[in-house]
Design an enzyme around this catalytic site. Sequence first.
Site, PDB file in Angstrom:
ATOM      1  CB  CYS A  89      -5.187  -8.361 -18.206  1.00  0.00           C
ATOM      2  SG  CYS A  89      -4.509  -8.240 -16.544  1.00  0.00           S
ATOM      3  CG  HIS A 147      -8.544 -10.810 -18.149  1.00  0.00           C
ATOM      4  ND1 HIS A 147      -7.428 -11.577 -17.949  1.00  0.00           N
ATOM      5  CD2 HIS A 147      -8.500  -9.822 -17.207  1.00  0.00           C
ATOM      6  CE1 HIS A 147      -6.738 -11.087 -16.939  1.00  0.00           C
ATOM      7  NE2 HIS A 147      -7.362 -10.026 -16.466  1.00  0.00           N
ATOM      8  CG  ASN A 159      -5.665 -11.237 -13.335  1.00  0.00           C
ATOM      9  OD1 ASN A 159      -5.078 -11.572 -14.368  1.00  0.00           O
ATOM     10  ND2 ASN A 159      -6.187 -10.035 -13.171  1.00  0.00           N
TER      11      ASN A 159
HETATM   12  C1  LIG Z   1     -10.574  -6.210  -5.572  1.00  0.00           C
HETATM   13  C2  LIG Z   1     -11.899  -6.907  -5.389  1.00  0.00           C
HETATM   14  C3  LIG Z   1     -11.696  -8.404  -5.256  1.00  0.00           C
HETATM   15  C4  LIG Z   1     -12.559  -6.376  -4.130  1.00  0.00           C
HETATM   16  O1  LIG Z   1     -13.817  -6.988  -3.952  1.00  0.00           O
HETATM   17  P1  LIG Z   1     -15.098  -6.105  -3.606  1.00  0.00           P
HETATM   18  O2  LIG Z   1     -16.195  -7.028  -3.408  1.00  0.00           O
HETATM   19  O3  LIG Z   1     -15.230  -5.060  -4.680  1.00  0.00           O
HETATM   20  O4  LIG Z   1     -14.678  -5.483  -2.255  1.00  0.00           O
HETATM   21  P2  LIG Z   1     -14.635  -3.954  -1.861  1.00  0.00           P
HETATM   22  O5  LIG Z   1     -13.535  -3.268  -2.583  1.00  0.00           O
HETATM   23  O6  LIG Z   1     -16.030  -3.413  -1.953  1.00  0.00           O
HETATM   24  O7  LIG Z   1     -14.248  -4.090  -0.348  1.00  0.00           O
HETATM   25  C5  LIG Z   1     -15.151  -4.590   0.592  1.00  0.00           C
HETATM   26  C6  LIG Z   1     -14.433  -4.675   1.918  1.00  0.00           C
HETATM   27  O8  LIG Z   1     -13.532  -5.779   1.891  1.00  0.00           O
HETATM   28  C7  LIG Z   1     -12.253  -5.354   2.316  1.00  0.00           C
HETATM   29  N1  LIG Z   1     -11.219  -6.169   1.662  1.00  0.00           N
HETATM   30  C8  LIG Z   1     -10.529  -5.930   0.533  1.00  0.00           C
HETATM   31  N2  LIG Z   1      -9.670  -6.928   0.303  1.00  0.00           N
HETATM   32  C9  LIG Z   1      -9.833  -7.809   1.311  1.00  0.00           C
HETATM   33  C10 LIG Z   1      -9.238  -9.030   1.617  1.00  0.00           C
HETATM   34  N3  LIG Z   1      -8.281  -9.597   0.859  1.00  0.00           N
HETATM   35  N4  LIG Z   1      -9.636  -9.678   2.723  1.00  0.00           N
HETATM   36  C11 LIG Z   1     -10.594  -9.168   3.521  1.00  0.00           C
HETATM   37  N5  LIG Z   1     -11.197  -8.002   3.278  1.00  0.00           N
HETATM   38  C12 LIG Z   1     -10.813  -7.329   2.184  1.00  0.00           C
HETATM   39  C13 LIG Z   1     -12.185  -3.896   1.902  1.00  0.00           C
HETATM   40  O9  LIG Z   1     -11.197  -3.225   2.658  1.00  0.00           O
HETATM   41  C14 LIG Z   1     -13.589  -3.446   2.225  1.00  0.00           C
HETATM   42  O10 LIG Z   1     -13.677  -3.201   3.610  1.00  0.00           O
HETATM   43  P3  LIG Z   1     -14.410  -1.892   4.139  1.00  0.00           P
HETATM   44  O11 LIG Z   1     -15.825  -2.034   3.652  1.00  0.00           O
HETATM   45  O12 LIG Z   1     -14.236  -2.007   5.600  1.00  0.00           O
HETATM   46  O13 LIG Z   1     -13.675  -0.762   3.514  1.00  0.00           O
HETATM   47  C15 LIG Z   1     -12.846  -6.614  -6.604  1.00  0.00           C
HETATM   48  O14 LIG Z   1     -13.253  -5.268  -6.554  1.00  0.00           O
HETATM   49  C16 LIG Z   1     -12.208  -6.885  -7.930  1.00  0.00           C
HETATM   50  O15 LIG Z   1     -11.961  -8.021  -8.277  1.00  0.00           O
HETATM   51  N6  LIG Z   1     -11.973  -5.831  -8.738  1.00  0.00           N
HETATM   52  C17 LIG Z   1     -11.394  -5.962 -10.050  1.00  0.00           C
HETATM   53  C18 LIG Z   1      -9.922  -6.150  -9.928  1.00  0.00           C
HETATM   54  C19 LIG Z   1      -9.295  -6.565 -11.231  1.00  0.00           C
HETATM   55  O16 LIG Z   1      -9.965  -7.065 -12.081  1.00  0.00           O
HETATM   56  N7  LIG Z   1      -7.987  -6.366 -11.348  1.00  0.00           N
HETATM   57  C20 LIG Z   1      -7.210  -6.793 -12.452  1.00  0.00           C
HETATM   58  C21 LIG Z   1      -7.583  -6.113 -13.709  1.00  0.00           C
HETATM   59  S1  LIG Z   1      -6.825  -6.858 -15.070  1.00  0.00           S
END
Ligand SMILES: CC(C)(COP(=O)(O)OP(=O)(O)OC[C@H]1O[C@@H](n2cnc3c(N)ncnc32)[C@H](O)[C@@H]1OP(=O)(O)O)[C@@H](O)C(=O)NCCC(=O)NCCS
Length: 337
Positions: free
Chosen positions: A122, A264, A294
């Site tokens: 990215c 980004h 993204n």
């Molecule tokens: C991935 C991301 C969206 C997850 O959001 P979050 O608020 O951190 O969510 P969490 O990981 O704490 O998960 C919370 C809950 O939602 C659930 N969950 C994850 N994806 C889900 C989805 N698509 N739909 C519903 N629930 C989901 C998880 O399983 C978790 O459930 P649990 O508590 O029962 O285990 C976020 O962490 C993120 O954007 N991270 C950065 C990713 C990134 O930038 N990637 C590219 C880099 S260039």
Amino acid sequence: MNFAARITGTGSAFPKNRVTNSTIVKKLAKLGVETSEKWIRERTGIQERRISDLENPNERNSSLAFSAAQKALDMAGKSPEDIDQIIYATCSPDTPLPSSACWLQHKMGAYKAWGMDINAACSGFIYGLATAERFIRSGQVVTSLVVGAEVLNPILNWEDRNSCILFGDGAGAAIVEQTPEDSARQILSSHLLSDGSLWELLYVPAGGSNMEVTPERYAKKLHKLRMKGKELFKVAVKTLADSALQTLKKNHMTTDDLDWFVPHQANHRIIEAVANRLDFPMEKVLVNVDRFGNTSAATIPTALDEGNRDGRIKQGQTVLLTAFGAGLTYGSILMRW
Ligand SMILES: CC(C)(COP(=O)(O)OP(=O)(O)OC[C@H]1O[C@@H](n2cnc3c(N)ncnc32)[C@H](O)[C@@H]1OP(=O)(O)O)[C@@H](O)C(=O)NCCC(=O)NCCS
């Protein structure tokens, strides 16, 4: 004579297929994976993304790049024969070899140019722009085409609801030209960093010399992207904010001197958290993650192109581009538009 570099044209291209959160919910339900429109919207800020039809040759990585590059060339008033160099940032190339830069050169007929790919995930566009700037400053290149383009769909695991909801396909391009060193409008400075110890936060296990793709590994989806979302979120906010502040500091500036911040686009909550840390108003942050998700190396050039074309970014304004990505890679570029 000493030289500087500046962006004289920008362009973007996306596949036709708009994939809304509602479509994603239905797609995942068929695979037995539960998610909801509300969860995706609230946790990521993404409403829809574009996904390439791989059967359509016009929606492959270098085809999207071709379309974005043509628009950037038109804006700069240049033709393919004017290009000396193609720097192509991607982590989802048309083919492992030859490079996407060579595919693009061929499609454009830019035969005066030489080209290469950069894989900084990215952060790719930032790495590419910094590389072009150095070649231009050295006097070896007059006109460079810098592209950030991705077709990530083939490496997404649609059974991993944590990651597949985030990404989209698209391409952004910039024409970067030589300008006298004392020009008001120029790239002021670029700062690149990486930390390979954080590789496990985002990677594709199989498909390289670490791990060949075998039928067994294919069945286990080891050729698909793996992501530790929660950890990455924290690292993203810290590295984006730190990189932005360091770059401003090196230029004896503060956020008060900035007209536009183009981070980004990984998650709207990451962007807001960074703006908050920088104490910088969201109205001055260019955002397209809501409509395109993204798009990895394409997020910054497409957001920049949008702000440039709709007239928000004006001549003489100060613009900061800041990225982070798999690797970990990160960095910033400050410019006077
Ligand atoms: C991935 C991301 C969206 C997850 O959001 P979050 O608020 O951190 O969510 P969490 O990981 O704490 O998960 C919370 C809950 O939602 C659930 N969950 C994850 N994806 C889900 C989805 N698509 N739909 C519903 N629930 C989901 C998880 O399983 C978790 O459930 P649990 O508590 O029962 O285990 C976020 O962490 C993120 O954007 N991270 C950065 C990713 C990134 O930038 N990637 C590219 C880099 S260039």
